[in-house]
Write a protein that holds these residues in place. Structure first.
Motif, PDB file in Angstrom:
ATOM      1  N   LEU A  89       2.672   2.700   2.359  1.00 53.46           N
ATOM      2  CA  LEU A  89       2.317   3.525   3.521  1.00 53.46           C
ATOM      3  C   LEU A  89       3.473   4.378   4.026  1.00 53.46           C
ATOM      4  O   LEU A  89       3.253   5.331   4.767  1.00 53.46           O
ATOM      5  CB  LEU A  89       1.793   2.635   4.654  1.00 53.46           C
ATOM      6  CG  LEU A  89       0.511   1.862   4.347  1.00 53.46           C
ATOM      7  CD1 LEU A  89       0.074   1.065   5.573  1.00 53.46           C
ATOM      8  CD2 LEU A  89      -0.608   2.787   3.891  1.00 53.46           C
ATOM      9  N   LEU A 106      -2.625   3.163   7.896  1.00 58.84           N
ATOM     10  CA  LEU A 106      -3.668   2.540   7.083  1.00 58.84           C
ATOM     11  C   LEU A 106      -4.978   3.304   7.219  1.00 58.84           C
ATOM     12  O   LEU A 106      -5.685   3.536   6.224  1.00 58.84           O
ATOM     13  CB  LEU A 106      -3.844   1.086   7.496  1.00 58.84           C
ATOM     14  CG  LEU A 106      -4.929   0.284   6.770  1.00 58.84           C
ATOM     15  CD1 LEU A 106      -4.645   0.231   5.270  1.00 58.84           C
ATOM     16  CD2 LEU A 106      -5.020  -1.128   7.356  1.00 58.84           C
ATOM     17  N   SER A 114      -8.585   6.649  -2.733  1.00 56.27           N
ATOM     18  CA  SER A 114      -7.483   5.737  -3.011  1.00 56.27           C
ATOM     19  C   SER A 114      -7.967   4.526  -3.788  1.00 56.27           C
ATOM     20  O   SER A 114      -9.113   4.095  -3.650  1.00 56.27           O
ATOM     21  CB  SER A 114      -6.841   5.278  -1.699  1.00 56.27           C
ATOM     22  OG  SER A 114      -5.775   4.400  -1.932  1.00 56.27           O
ATOM     23  N   ALA A 131      -3.322  -6.010  -2.508  1.00 60.96           N
ATOM     24  CA  ALA A 131      -3.625  -5.563  -1.148  1.00 60.96           C
ATOM     25  C   ALA A 131      -4.649  -6.463  -0.461  1.00 60.96           C
ATOM     26  O   ALA A 131      -4.664  -6.561   0.770  1.00 60.96           O
ATOM     27  CB  ALA A 131      -4.135  -4.122  -1.164  1.00 60.96           C
ATOM     28  N   PHE A 156      -6.826   0.676  -4.155  1.00 56.09           N
ATOM     29  CA  PHE A 156      -5.954  -0.359  -3.625  1.00 56.09           C
ATOM     30  C   PHE A 156      -5.570  -1.326  -4.744  1.00 56.09           C
ATOM     31  O   PHE A 156      -6.439  -1.788  -5.491  1.00 56.09           O
ATOM     32  CB  PHE A 156      -6.666  -1.153  -2.527  1.00 56.09           C
ATOM     33  CG  PHE A 156      -6.750  -0.451  -1.199  1.00 56.09           C
ATOM     34  CD1 PHE A 156      -6.067   0.721  -0.961  1.00 56.09           C
ATOM     35  CD2 PHE A 156      -7.527  -0.987  -0.188  1.00 56.09           C
ATOM     36  CE1 PHE A 156      -6.143   1.362   0.261  1.00 56.09           C
ATOM     37  CE2 PHE A 156      -7.605  -0.363   1.045  1.00 56.09           C
ATOM     38  CZ  PHE A 156      -6.918   0.818   1.274  1.00 56.09           C
ATOM     39  N   ALA A 165      -4.824   6.310   5.120  1.00 61.58           N
ATOM     40  CA  ALA A 165      -4.963   5.968   3.709  1.00 61.58           C
ATOM     41  C   ALA A 165      -6.426   5.712   3.346  1.00 61.58           C
ATOM     42  O   ALA A 165      -6.876   6.074   2.256  1.00 61.58           O
ATOM     43  CB  ALA A 165      -4.116   4.741   3.379  1.00 61.58           C
ATOM     44  N   CYS A 166      -7.173   5.105   4.264  1.00 60.61           N
ATOM     45  CA  CYS A 166      -8.579   4.818   3.999  1.00 60.61           C
ATOM     46  C   CYS A 166      -9.423   6.088   3.946  1.00 60.61           C
ATOM     47  O   CYS A 166     -10.498   6.096   3.336  1.00 60.61           O
ATOM     48  CB  CYS A 166      -9.135   3.868   5.064  1.00 60.61           C
ATOM     49  SG  CYS A 166      -8.509   2.183   4.962  1.00 60.61           S
ATOM     50  N   LEU A 182       0.813  -1.216   0.000  1.00 61.09           N
ATOM     51  CA  LEU A 182       0.000   0.000   0.000  1.00 61.09           C
ATOM     52  C   LEU A 182       0.846   1.266   0.000  1.00 61.09           C
ATOM     53  O   LEU A 182       0.300   2.370  -0.032  1.00 61.09           O
ATOM     54  CB  LEU A 182      -0.940   0.000   1.216  1.00 61.09           C
ATOM     55  CG  LEU A 182      -2.012  -1.089   1.202  1.00 61.09           C
ATOM     56  CD1 LEU A 182      -2.864  -1.020   2.456  1.00 61.09           C
ATOM     57  CD2 LEU A 182      -2.890  -0.962  -0.032  1.00 61.09           C
TER      58      LEU A 182
END
Length: 220
Positions: free
Chosen positions: A31, A52, A60, A66, A62, A55-56, A29
């Protein structure tokens, strides 16, 4: 008011794969959470989960890779609360049906540690899908199928009931029992005898947690 005992920590394993799972999540991902020398898995795990979550919250896509790394982290995270963040990301990016199907696969064919981890992770598959901006990268930015809150539930319950009865591994039984319906009406007629057997196993088991849980669930 009913007070439940906390789920006991898993028994020690010869090898803990969670650190590698965290590294895979970070890599796939992107990160950007570097692991500092001497940082143990719990501390690094918190950092990865925080990254994470961030990121959510951003728009985005994925990568398809992932899916497996998020579910692998969820299953191998021994904390039944913090594993939520890996499950939630997978749910929103790939859909409830796909996540539940994979966890059922872990329950049926995984190692005992993976079976227990799948049961811990299953609890969070009922979360609402609150991140519509997430999607799995694909040829056309495909979205998961329309959400169905009941998808896979009956299949999980039947597989979990069989596993609880047949698998004597303590962590597996401890993790399955809290989410296991103990009323015959939840199963087809041919499985009704297994419900009685599961109750008898838990009631007579030397483990205090199993004995405690089963009484609350039968009364409830």
């Amino acid at each position: 008011m009913r007070v439940f005992m906390a789920l006991p920590a898993p028994e020690a394993a010869d090898r803990d794969p969670f650190g590698q799972c965290l590294a895979d999540v970070v890599r796939v991902l992107g990160l950007g959470v570097a692991r500092e020398p001497g940082t143990d898995d719990p501390v690094w795990g918190h950092r990865v989960r925080a990254a994470l979550r961030e990121a959510c919250e951003r728009e985005s896509a994925f990568p398809q890779e992932a899916f497996e790394v998020l579910l692998g982290a969820a299953v191998n995270d021994s904390n039944p609360s913090f594993n939520r963040w890996f499950v939630e990301a997978a749910l929103n990016g790939f859909g409830r049906g796909r996540v539940r199907s994979r966890l059922i696969g872990y329950l049926r064919t995984g190692t005992d540690a993976e079976r227990a981890g799948a049961a811990r992770a299953w609890y969070w598959t009922a979360l609402p899908l609150d991140h519509p901006q997430l999607r799995a990268a694909g040829p056309a930015g495909d979205r998961p199928e329309p959400d169905n809150g009941s998808v896979g539930v009956r299949e999980w319950h039947e597989a979990a009931l069989r596993e609880f009865v047949d698998n004597e591994h303590l962590d597996v039984r401890r993790c399955i029992l809290p989410g296991l319906p103990l009323r015959p009406s939840a199963y087809p007629a041919e499985l009704h005898p297994l419900v009685d057997k599961a109750i008898a196993i838990a009631r007579s088991h030397p483990d205090e947690y199993l004995r405690h849980r089963v009484e609350h669930q039968v009364r409830g």
